[in-house]
Design a protein around this motif. Structure first.
Motif, PDB file in Angstrom:
ATOM      1  N   ALA A 199       0.840  -1.202   0.000  1.00 56.38           N
ATOM      2  CA  ALA A 199       0.000   0.000   0.000  1.00 56.38           C
ATOM      3  C   ALA A 199       0.876   1.253   0.000  1.00 56.38           C
ATOM      4  N   PHE A 200       1.929   1.226   0.808  1.00 58.46           N
ATOM      5  CA  PHE A 200       2.880   2.338   0.837  1.00 58.46           C
ATOM      6  C   PHE A 200       3.538   2.513  -0.525  1.00 58.46           C
ATOM      7  N   VAL A 201       4.002   1.416  -1.123  1.00 57.84           N
ATOM      8  CA  VAL A 201       4.664   1.480  -2.427  1.00 57.84           C
ATOM      9  C   VAL A 201       3.726   2.056  -3.478  1.00 57.84           C
ATOM     10  N   ASN A 202       2.472   1.656  -3.463  1.00 60.33           N
ATOM     11  CA  ASN A 202       1.510   2.184  -4.441  1.00 60.33           C
ATOM     12  C   ASN A 202       1.266   3.674  -4.242  1.00 60.33           C
ATOM     13  N   ALA A 203       1.161   4.118  -3.002  1.00 61.97           N
ATOM     14  CA  ALA A 203       0.976   5.547  -2.746  1.00 61.97           C
ATOM     15  C   ALA A 203       2.229   6.327  -3.155  1.00 61.97           C
ATOM     16  N   LEU A 204       3.392   5.772  -2.839  1.00 61.67           N
ATOM     17  CA  LEU A 204       4.666   6.378  -3.236  1.00 61.67           C
ATOM     18  C   LEU A 204       4.740   6.490  -4.761  1.00 61.67           C
ATOM     19  N   ALA A 205       4.319   5.442  -5.450  1.00 66.17           N
ATOM     20  CA  ALA A 205       4.362   5.440  -6.919  1.00 66.17           C
ATOM     21  C   ALA A 205       3.520   6.567  -7.498  1.00 66.17           C
ATOM     22  N   TRP A 206       2.395   6.836  -6.897  1.00 60.45           N
ATOM     23  CA  TRP A 206       1.531   7.915  -7.376  1.00 60.45           C
ATOM     24  C   TRP A 206       2.252   9.263  -7.235  1.00 60.45           C
ATOM     25  N   ILE A 207       2.913   9.467  -6.109  1.00 61.56           N
ATOM     26  CA  ILE A 207       3.624  10.728  -5.865  1.00 61.56           C
ATOM     27  C   ILE A 207       4.769  10.907  -6.859  1.00 61.56           C
TER      28      ILE A 207
ATOM     29  N   GLU B 108      17.622  19.067  -5.888  1.00 60.85           N
ATOM     30  CA  GLU B 108      16.498  19.415  -5.020  1.00 60.85           C
ATOM     31  C   GLU B 108      15.338  18.450  -5.230  1.00 60.85           C
ATOM     32  N   ASN B 109      15.192  17.897  -6.431  1.00 56.67           N
ATOM     33  CA  ASN B 109      14.106  16.959  -6.717  1.00 56.67           C
ATOM     34  C   ASN B 109      14.100  15.786  -5.746  1.00 56.67           C
ATOM     35  N   ASP B 110      15.272  15.296  -5.377  1.00 55.68           N
ATOM     36  CA  ASP B 110      15.370  14.165  -4.458  1.00 55.68           C
ATOM     37  C   ASP B 110      14.748  14.514  -3.109  1.00 55.68           C
ATOM     38  N   PHE B 111      14.992  15.713  -2.644  1.00 52.11           N
ATOM     39  CA  PHE B 111      14.488  16.149  -1.344  1.00 52.11           C
ATOM     40  C   PHE B 111      13.008  16.512  -1.403  1.00 52.11           C
ATOM     41  N   ILE B 112      12.559  17.045  -2.513  1.00 52.68           N
ATOM     42  CA  ILE B 112      11.133  17.320  -2.699  1.00 52.68           C
ATOM     43  C   ILE B 112      10.344  16.026  -2.574  1.00 52.68           C
ATOM     44  N   CYS B 113      10.773  15.004  -3.285  1.00 53.94           N
ATOM     45  CA  CYS B 113      10.063  13.719  -3.236  1.00 53.94           C
ATOM     46  C   CYS B 113      10.167  13.071  -1.859  1.00 53.94           C
ATOM     47  N   ALA B 114      11.318  13.150  -1.223  1.00 57.05           N
ATOM     48  CA  ALA B 114      11.473  12.593   0.123  1.00 57.05           C
ATOM     49  C   ALA B 114      10.485  13.243   1.088  1.00 57.05           C
ATOM     50  N   ALA B 115      10.362  14.549   1.040  1.00 53.50           N
ATOM     51  CA  ALA B 115       9.447  15.264   1.937  1.00 53.50           C
ATOM     52  C   ALA B 115       7.998  14.879   1.657  1.00 53.50           C
ATOM     53  N   LYS B 116       7.648  14.713   0.411  1.00 53.78           N
ATOM     54  CA  LYS B 116       6.276  14.337   0.068  1.00 53.78           C
ATOM     55  C   LYS B 116       5.976  12.905   0.497  1.00 53.78           C
ATOM     56  N   ILE B 117       6.935  12.015   0.362  1.00 49.53           N
ATOM     57  CA  ILE B 117       6.742  10.621   0.784  1.00 49.53           C
ATOM     58  C   ILE B 117       6.617  10.539   2.297  1.00 49.53           C
ATOM     59  N   ASP B 118       7.380  11.322   3.029  1.00 55.04           N
ATOM     60  CA  ASP B 118       7.293  11.321   4.485  1.00 55.04           C
ATOM     61  C   ASP B 118       5.889  11.668   4.951  1.00 55.04           C
TER      62      ASP B 118
END
Length: 115
Positions: free
Chosen positions: A55-63, A98-108
């Motif tokens: 479920a986490f992986v699927n939500a992460l994939a959407w982001i 910065e893209n790496d950190f943007i996605c990390a923050a959104k996944i958190d």
């Protein structure tokens, strides 16, 4: 200083430039739980079972699909290891943007919503 909420409000964009060490340190502080491993940021997410992991992986994939910035994932029964770097920086040698950190923050934020 850039915080997690400021990162979440941003959108990934194409870049050819890697971040400098001072900026990496600042952005890493904004995403607790993520660690630097060489030219990547990495976080281990643990769950009670396989269903929660997927479920986490699927939500992460959407982001990450919406951001068009995709991590390397290692998925097991109760763990997902997420590794971000930007392949296009440093003349194609890779590094952090910065893209790496943007996605990390959104996944958190996924974990904050489920807590």
């Amino acid at each position: 200083m850039t915080g997690a909420e400021q990162l979440r409000q941003r959108t990934c964009r194409h870049t050819d430039s890697a971040l400098d060490e001072a900026t990496i340190a600042e952005l890493l502080a904004a995403v607790p739980g993520w660690q630097r491993e060489g030219q990547r940021i990495v976080r281990h997410f643990r769950f009670d079972n396989y269903y929660q992991t997927l479920a986490f992986v699927n939500a992460l994939a959407w982001i990450v699909h919406a951001e068009d910035h995709h991590p390397e994932l290692n998925v097991t029964y109760n763990c997902c290891v997420v590794k971000f770097d930007t392949h296009s920086v440093n003349d194609g040698k890779g590094g952090l943007s910065e893209n790496d950190f943007i996605c990390a923050a959104k996944i958190d934020l996924l974990l904050a919503a489920s807590a």
